[in-house]
Design a protein around this motif. Structure first.
Motif, mmCIF file in Angstrom:
data_model
loop_
_atom_site.group_PDB
_atom_site.id
_atom_site.type_symbol
_atom_site.label_atom_id
_atom_site.label_comp_id
_atom_site.label_asym_id
_atom_site.label_seq_id
_atom_site.Cartn_x
_atom_site.Cartn_y
_atom_site.Cartn_z
ATOM 1 N N ARG A 120 -5.941 5.834 3.188
ATOM 2 C CA ARG A 120 -6.651 5.349 2.001
ATOM 3 C C ARG A 120 -8.129 5.089 2.313
ATOM 4 O O ARG A 120 -9.000 5.436 1.517
ATOM 5 C CB ARG A 120 -5.953 4.079 1.501
ATOM 6 N N ARG A 121 -8.417 4.503 3.471
ATOM 7 C CA ARG A 121 -9.814 4.231 3.837
ATOM 8 C C ARG A 121 -10.599 5.527 4.010
ATOM 9 O O ARG A 121 -11.737 5.651 3.554
ATOM 10 C CB ARG A 121 -9.871 3.405 5.120
ATOM 11 N N ALA B 168 -6.269 2.852 -6.681
ATOM 12 C CA ALA B 168 -6.372 2.175 -7.980
ATOM 13 C C ALA B 168 -5.807 0.761 -7.895
ATOM 14 O O ALA B 168 -6.394 -0.186 -8.442
ATOM 15 C CB ALA B 168 -5.659 2.986 -9.062
ATOM 16 N N ALA B 169 -4.684 0.591 -7.214
ATOM 17 C CA ALA B 169 -4.089 -0.733 -7.055
ATOM 18 C C ALA B 169 -5.009 -1.648 -6.254
ATOM 19 O O ALA B 169 -5.176 -2.826 -6.589
ATOM 20 C CB ALA B 169 -2.720 -0.623 -6.380
ATOM 21 N N GLU B 170 -5.606 -1.109 -5.215
ATOM 22 C CA GLU B 170 -6.537 -1.889 -4.395
ATOM 23 C C GLU B 170 -7.754 -2.320 -5.224
ATOM 24 O O GLU B 170 -8.190 -3.464 -5.149
ATOM 25 C CB GLU B 170 -6.975 -1.071 -3.182
ATOM 26 N N GLN B 171 -8.268 -1.416 -6.041
ATOM 27 C CA GLN B 171 -9.416 -1.728 -6.892
ATOM 28 C C GLN B 171 -9.052 -2.788 -7.936
ATOM 29 O O GLN B 171 -9.819 -3.709 -8.178
ATOM 30 C CB GLN B 171 -9.931 -0.456 -7.580
ATOM 31 N N HIS C 94 -5.056 15.102 0.500
ATOM 32 C CA HIS C 94 -4.995 16.219 -0.448
ATOM 33 C C HIS C 94 -3.549 16.644 -0.738
ATOM 34 O O HIS C 94 -3.247 17.056 -1.864
ATOM 35 C CB HIS C 94 -5.827 17.398 0.054
ATOM 36 N N ALA C 95 -2.670 16.537 0.247
ATOM 37 C CA ALA C 95 -1.268 16.902 0.043
ATOM 38 C C ALA C 95 -0.501 15.838 -0.735
ATOM 39 O O ALA C 95 0.520 16.137 -1.348
ATOM 40 C CB ALA C 95 -0.595 17.145 1.392
ATOM 41 N N ASN C 96 -0.992 14.613 -0.714
ATOM 42 C CA ASN C 96 -0.321 13.476 -1.352
ATOM 43 C C ASN C 96 -1.295 12.703 -2.235
ATOM 44 O O ASN C 96 -1.314 11.474 -2.246
ATOM 45 C CB ASN C 96 0.276 12.554 -0.280
ATOM 46 N N GLU D 141 -4.237 8.098 -4.564
ATOM 47 C CA GLU D 141 -5.021 7.662 -5.722
ATOM 48 C C GLU D 141 -4.407 6.409 -6.341
ATOM 49 O O GLU D 141 -5.128 5.501 -6.753
ATOM 50 C CB GLU D 141 -5.129 8.779 -6.758
ATOM 51 N N ALA D 142 -3.082 6.344 -6.406
ATOM 52 C CA ALA D 142 -2.414 5.144 -6.931
ATOM 53 C C ALA D 142 -2.696 3.945 -6.033
ATOM 54 O O ALA D 142 -2.951 2.835 -6.520
ATOM 55 C CB ALA D 142 -0.917 5.382 -7.059
#
Length: 98
Positions: free
Chosen positions: A33-34, A79-82, A68-70, A75-76
């Motif tokens: 994610r980072r 979004a949750a972190e944001q 890119h594969a996942n 992205e989810a």
């Protein structure tokens, strides 16, 4: 001289005991994610590896490949972190203090 072969699949790991089971670069605490967030900010793999000098370029590319594969999963997570960040920022704003 023989080259050491590294299986790309070994560069990313998940363990429920580490960082809540999010995908991380094996042997580090750095999450996919980072890396994805830095990439989405416009950094290329070489720039990310230079800034996070504890990572090799291969590790950064593995994280980007995983992203890119996942992409939906990562992205989810982003979004949750944001959303969590915004919730905390809102609850700690001067307008909410009494």
């Amino acid at each position: 001289m023989t080259a050491t072969i590294i299986e790309v699949g070994t560069l990313i790991t998940r363990d429920s005991q580490l960082r809540g089971g999010i995908p991380i670069i094996a042997g580090t605490a750095t999450s996919v994610r980072r890396i994805a967030a830095l990439y989405k900010q416009g950094n290329n793999a070489e720039e990310i590896a230079k800034d996070l000098d504890h990572l090799s370029l291969a590790q950064v590319y593995a994280a980007l490949s995983y992203y890119h594969a996942n992409q939906a999963e990562i992205e989810a997570d982003l979004a949750a972190e944001q959303a969590e960040y915004e919730s905390l920022a809102k609850s700690n704003s001067p307008n909410n203090c009494q």
